[in-house]
Each structure stands twice: as structure tokens, then as C-alpha cells.
Design a protein around this motif. Structure first.
Motif, PDB file in Angstrom:
ATOM      1  N   ALA A  49       0.840  -1.190   0.000  1.00 64.64           N
ATOM      2  CA  ALA A  49       0.000   0.000   0.000  1.00 64.64           C
ATOM      3  C   ALA A  49       0.875   1.239   0.000  1.00 64.64           C
ATOM      4  O   ALA A  49       2.009   1.207   0.480  1.00 64.64           O
ATOM      5  CB  ALA A  49      -0.929   0.018   1.209  1.00 64.64           C
ATOM      6  N   THR A  57      -4.465   7.136  -1.229  1.00 70.32           N
ATOM      7  CA  THR A  57      -3.985   5.787  -0.942  1.00 70.32           C
ATOM      8  C   THR A  57      -4.152   4.863  -2.129  1.00 70.32           C
ATOM      9  O   THR A  57      -4.991   5.074  -3.006  1.00 70.32           O
ATOM     10  CB  THR A  57      -4.723   5.192   0.262  1.00 70.32           C
ATOM     11  N   TYR A  59      -3.736   0.383  -2.913  1.00 71.90           N
ATOM     12  CA  TYR A  59      -3.537  -0.915  -2.301  1.00 71.90           C
ATOM     13  C   TYR A  59      -3.347  -2.000  -3.343  1.00 71.90           C
ATOM     14  O   TYR A  59      -3.922  -1.947  -4.431  1.00 71.90           O
ATOM     15  CB  TYR A  59      -4.740  -1.300  -1.441  1.00 71.90           C
ATOM     16  N   LYS A  64      -6.751  -5.361  -0.412  1.00 79.02           N
ATOM     17  CA  LYS A  64      -7.877  -4.434  -0.436  1.00 79.02           C
ATOM     18  C   LYS A  64      -9.021  -4.944   0.432  1.00 79.02           C
ATOM     19  O   LYS A  64      -9.377  -6.113   0.389  1.00 79.02           O
ATOM     20  CB  LYS A  64      -8.372  -4.231  -1.870  1.00 79.02           C
ATOM     21  N   THR A  68      -5.420  -1.059   5.864  1.00 78.14           N
ATOM     22  CA  THR A  68      -5.615   0.374   5.740  1.00 78.14           C
ATOM     23  C   THR A  68      -4.308   1.095   6.031  1.00 78.14           C
ATOM     24  O   THR A  68      -3.723   0.907   7.098  1.00 78.14           O
ATOM     25  CB  THR A  68      -6.700   0.889   6.698  1.00 78.14           C
ATOM     26  N   LEU A  80       0.097   0.941   9.123  1.00 74.18           N
ATOM     27  CA  LEU A  80      -0.606  -0.045   8.323  1.00 74.18           C
ATOM     28  C   LEU A  80      -1.454  -0.883   9.257  1.00 74.18           C
ATOM     29  O   LEU A  80      -0.924  -1.689  10.026  1.00 74.18           O
ATOM     30  CB  LEU A  80       0.362  -0.935   7.543  1.00 74.18           C
TER      31      LEU A  80
END
Length: 121
Positions: A49, A57, A59, A64, A68, A80
Motif C-alpha cells: 500500500a 492511498t 492498495y 484491499k 488500511t 498499516l
């Protein structure tokens, strides 16, 4: 010089959660982008990411909906959040940052030493 230090790696059971942190320090003028990469045993390093200084952002498809990425610009720190962890998430996770080093005056790519995440029962 600039240093990146990851933390938060641990042994966790499948389905569990972890939060990784990456703290940048040193002669930082500006951080343009930060990202997390990982390298699983026997595999090449891959993108997990990324986050820009403005919060955009991106990913990898494999994470996904589960991971996050976020950043705290005031602290020069990136996070993360990893949820619903799977055994295939097992890897050394590396922090990466594109940093304008005040000693050089131009952007340079920096890497941390990595933090190990092991997902196993």
C-alpha cells in the motif's frame, strides 16, 4: 541522513489484526510519499500500500478491504492497519518513503530494515 524504523510486527493467528508503524527521522525537509512493501519467504518484494502527503492511498489487490494505510504528517509516521490476516500475509514488511532530504535538497528513496509479521495458528 534519514532513517525509517518499522515496528509492530508479531506472531498473530489467522483472522487476527496488527498495526504496523514506520517512524521517519533525521534531516527531513518533506516526505512526498510513503508506502509499505513486503517480502514473503521465497518470493520477491511486493507493494502492499502507498499513501501520499495529501492522503491519497493505493492498495495491492491482495490486501484491499483488509488493510488500511495512513500517515501522520506532523509525526512523520506511517501506519498499516492489518485486519483479517491470512497465512499468506506472512512476510517481512518494509517501510518506504520518498523524502526530500534537507542535506541534499532533492528527493531520495529510503527504506527501513523491516518488521516480521507471521500469521500462523
Amino acid at each position: 541522513q534519514v532513517q525509517l524504523v518499522e515496528s509492530g510486527g508479531a506472531l498473530v493467528q489467522p483472522g487476527g489484526s496488527l498495526r504496523l508503524s514506520c517512524a521517519a527521522s533525521g534531516s527531513i525537509f518533506r516526505i512526498n510519499n510513503m508506502g509499505w512493501y513486503r517480502q514473503a519467504p521465497g518470493k520477491e518484494r511486493e507493494l502492499v500500500a502507498t499513501v501520499t502527503s495529501t492522503g491519497t492511498t493505493n492498495y495491492a489487490d491482495s490486501v484491499k478491504g483488509r488493510f488500511t494505510i495512513s500517515s501522520d504528517n506532523a509525526k512523520n509516521t506511517m501506519y498499516l492497519q492489518m485486519n483479517s490476516l491470512k497465512p499468506e500475509d506472512t512476510a517481512v514488511y518494509y517501510c518506504n518513503a520518498d523524502v526530500v532530504d534537507s542535506r541534499f535538497g532533492y528527493v531520495r528513496d529510503y527504506w527501513g530494515k523491516g518488521t516480521l509479521v507471521t500469521v500462523s495458528s
